[in-house]
Design a protein around this motif. Structure first.
Motif, PDB file in Angstrom:
ATOM      1  N   ASP A  44       0.786  -1.208  -0.027  1.00 17.63           N
ATOM      2  CA  ASP A  44       0.021  -0.076   0.237  1.00 17.63           C
ATOM      3  C   ASP A  44       0.742   1.488   0.147  1.00 17.63           C
ATOM      4  OD1 ASP A  44      -2.318  -1.490   0.015  1.00 17.63           O
ATOM      5  OD2 ASP A  44      -2.844  -0.769   1.977  1.00 17.63           O
ATOM      6  N   THR A  45       2.172   1.064   0.675  1.00 13.22           N
ATOM      7  CA  THR A  45       2.930   2.340   0.536  1.00 13.22           C
ATOM      8  C   THR A  45       4.007   2.835  -0.819  1.00 13.22           C
ATOM      9  OG1 THR A  45       4.508   1.601   1.500  1.00 13.22           O
ATOM     10  CG2 THR A  45       2.665   2.349   3.235  1.00 13.22           C
ATOM     11  N   ASP A  46       3.521   1.640  -0.761  1.00 10.69           N
ATOM     12  CA  ASP A  46       4.626   1.517  -2.266  1.00 10.69           C
ATOM     13  C   ASP A  46       4.416   0.904  -3.306  1.00 10.69           C
ATOM     14  OD1 ASP A  46       5.225  -0.657  -1.791  1.00 10.69           O
ATOM     15  OD2 ASP A  46       7.755  -0.116  -1.291  1.00 10.69           O
ATOM     16  N   ARG A  47       2.900   1.017  -3.872  1.00 10.15           N
ATOM     17  CA  ARG A  47       3.028   0.091  -5.078  1.00 10.15           C
ATOM     18  C   ARG A  47       3.779   0.447  -5.670  1.00 10.15           C
ATOM     19  NH1 ARG A  47      -2.337  -0.468  -3.985  1.00 10.15           N
ATOM     20  NH2 ARG A  47      -1.633  -2.589  -2.437  1.00 10.15           N
ATOM     21  N   PRO A  48       3.142   1.690  -6.434  1.00  8.28           N
ATOM     22  CA  PRO A  48       3.871   2.370  -8.217  1.00  8.28           C
ATOM     23  C   PRO A  48       4.916   1.777  -8.022  1.00  8.28           C
ATOM     24  CG  PRO A  48       2.077   4.000  -6.798  1.00  8.28           C
ATOM     25  CD  PRO A  48       2.467   3.027  -6.125  1.00  8.28           C
ATOM     26  N   ASP A  49       5.669   2.553  -7.229  1.00  7.42           N
ATOM     27  CA  ASP A  49       7.150   2.280  -6.561  1.00  7.42           C
ATOM     28  C   ASP A  49       7.506   0.193  -7.137  1.00  7.42           C
ATOM     29  OD1 ASP A  49       8.464   4.007  -6.707  1.00  7.42           O
ATOM     30  OD2 ASP A  49       7.978   4.026  -4.844  1.00  7.42           O
ATOM     31  N   VAL A  50       7.015  -0.336  -6.855  1.00  9.74           N
ATOM     32  CA  VAL A  50       6.358  -2.208  -7.013  1.00  9.74           C
ATOM     33  C   VAL A  50       6.909  -2.614  -8.838  1.00  9.74           C
ATOM     34  CG1 VAL A  50       5.923  -3.861  -6.148  1.00  9.74           C
ATOM     35  CG2 VAL A  50       6.214  -2.794  -4.571  1.00  9.74           C
ATOM     36  N   VAL A  51       6.066  -1.606  -8.404  1.00 12.27           N
ATOM     37  CA  VAL A  51       5.365  -2.003 -10.149  1.00 12.27           C
ATOM     38  C   VAL A  51       6.435  -1.920 -11.635  1.00 12.27           C
ATOM     39  CG1 VAL A  51       3.760  -1.448 -12.264  1.00 12.27           C
ATOM     40  CG2 VAL A  51       3.001  -1.942  -9.973  1.00 12.27           C
ATOM     41  N   ARG A  52       7.087  -0.534 -10.928  1.00 13.68           N
ATOM     42  CA  ARG A  52       8.587   0.170 -11.656  1.00 13.68           C
ATOM     43  C   ARG A  52       9.699   0.022 -11.661  1.00 13.68           C
ATOM     44  NH1 ARG A  52       6.117   5.436 -10.504  1.00 13.68           N
ATOM     45  NH2 ARG A  52       6.911   5.285  -8.902  1.00 13.68           N
ATOM     46  N   ARG A  53      10.005  -1.523 -10.171  1.00 12.38           N
ATOM     47  CA  ARG A  53      10.644  -2.316 -10.287  1.00 12.38           C
ATOM     48  C   ARG A  53      10.719  -3.387 -11.205  1.00 12.38           C
ATOM     49  NH1 ARG A  53      11.086  -0.006  -4.712  1.00 12.38           N
ATOM     50  NH2 ARG A  53       9.830  -1.446  -4.411  1.00 12.38           N
ATOM     51  N   ALA A  54       9.368  -4.052 -11.423  1.00 16.20           N
ATOM     52  CA  ALA A  54       9.129  -5.138 -12.038  1.00 16.20           C
ATOM     53  C   ALA A  54       9.358  -5.035 -13.325  1.00 16.20           C
ATOM     54  CB  ALA A  54       7.602  -5.494 -11.418  1.00 16.20           C
ATOM     55  N   GLN A  55       8.729  -3.395 -13.956  1.00 14.38           N
ATOM     56  CA  GLN A  55       8.934  -3.736 -15.133  1.00 14.38           C
ATOM     57  C   GLN A  55      10.265  -3.171 -15.818  1.00 14.38           C
ATOM     58  OE1 GLN A  55       6.046   0.057 -15.122  1.00 14.38           O
ATOM     59  NE2 GLN A  55       4.249  -1.301 -16.175  1.00 14.38           N
ATOM     60  N   GLY A  56      10.850  -2.082 -14.733  1.00  4.69           N
ATOM     61  CA  GLY A  56      12.645  -2.257 -15.176  1.00  4.69           C
ATOM     62  C   GLY A  56      13.310  -3.865 -15.202  1.00  4.69           C
ATOM     63  N   ALA A  57      12.825  -4.952 -14.568  1.00  7.80           N
ATOM     64  CA  ALA A  57      13.812  -5.624 -14.446  1.00  7.80           C
ATOM     65  C   ALA A  57      12.814  -7.362 -15.299  1.00  7.80           C
ATOM     66  CB  ALA A  57      12.764  -7.156 -13.120  1.00  7.80           C
ATOM     67  N   GLY A  58      11.631  -6.271 -16.581  1.00  2.74           N
ATOM     68  CA  GLY A  58      11.565  -7.550 -17.191  1.00  2.74           C
ATOM     69  C   GLY A  58      10.620  -7.667 -17.645  1.00  2.74           C
TER      70      GLY A  58
END
Length: 276
Positions: A15-29
């Motif tokens: 809940d506190t950082d979901r957009p960052d979690v998604v960005r890290r996933a996208q950055g990992a491919g």
């Protein structure tokens, strides 16, 4: 095609950082994340969250650990939404459903019977709406298979599989793939690692079960002791590395084949990603 086929991205841990979690996933491919529901309360949530991601997909179902607080009206609501949203390209499965005979609180004879009731009803809904299933499989392989034998056209993913080779083969014969994730990365997980190394690569799909089942590099401290850790969908990239190393195959080949497997057992995911 790096796909996390099982990620609870709606969980409160994000809940506190979901957009960052998604960005890290996208950055990992990571190209696609499949978000399963666990109860009636998060049906709309997983749908909205999947719609917010370029390769987001979701499943609707009632998890066996949530069965004690669920009612038959929840099953009726699930049926209504599967009917209302059946043309949504992001709705790829019924799940997370299944049986859990490991957790003592839900493994009394009465609650086992109730779990089985919800499992059977949800299998029937999957068959009714022509959807595969995402199965929760914990010390319950034989009972799950018993009911699948009566419904040969369902298929899907046996999530976090940790059964025998014989049980694995029976799931594969019924059109399932087996989910491999963080548990496979621990040296002590001998059975899971043998399955991951020796089954045909066409049998496997990649997953995280984030925020749960953190891989070895997250789940231990500097002294090697187990510690609480939050898993993330970005970790599916390193899980793919671990699987490739176990199999002595190239990372790219493993990712490509696991991606094809995911799209084979989740046909609507194939259509969704082909349209992007």
């Amino acid at each position: 095609m790096l796909i996390d086929t099982h990620c609870h991205l709606d969980a409160a841990e994000f809940d506190t950082d979901r957009p960052d979690v998604v960005r890290r996933a996208q950055g990992a491919g990571v190209r696609s994340i499949v978000i399963p529901a666990v109860c009636r309360d998060n049906f709309q949530t997983v749908r909205d969250l999947a719609a917010s991601l370029p390769g987001g997909a979701y499943a609707l179902g009632i998890h066996p650990l949530f069965v004690p607080r669920a009612s038959d009206s929840d099953l009726a609501a699930l049926e209504d939404l599967l009917r209302a949203w059946r043309d949504d390209p992001r709705l790829v499965a019924v799940g997370e459903i299944g049986l859990d005979f490991f957790v003592p609180e839900v493994s009394t004879p009465e609650l086992r019977a109730r779990q089985e009731h919800f499992y059977v009803r949800q299998l029937d809904l999957a068959q009714q709406f022509g959807l595969p299933v995402l199965l929760h499989v914990r010390r319950s392989q034989d009972m799950l298979l018993k009911h699948l034998r009566r419904r040969p056209l369902i298929g899907g993913i046996a999530h976090a599989f940790n059964g025998s080779f014989q049980q694995a083969e029976q799931f594969l014969e019924r059109g399932f793939a087996l989910g491999v994730g963080g548990a496979m990365t621990f040296d002590r997980a001998l059975q899971i690692r043998r399955l991951a190394a020796q089954l045909p690569v066409t049998a496997l799909v990649l997953e995280t079960d984030a925020p749960d089942i953190p891989p070895a590099w997250l789940g231990r401290d500097a002294e090697g002791r187990l510690q609480p850790a939050r898993n993330e969908p970005a970790e599916v990239a390193r899980i793919a590395d671990s699987l490739a190393a176990l199999r002595a195959e190239s990372r790219d080949a493993v990712i490509a084949q696991c991606g094809r497997n995911a799209m084979r057992v989740l046909p609507k995911l194939d259509a969704l990603l082909s349209s992007l």
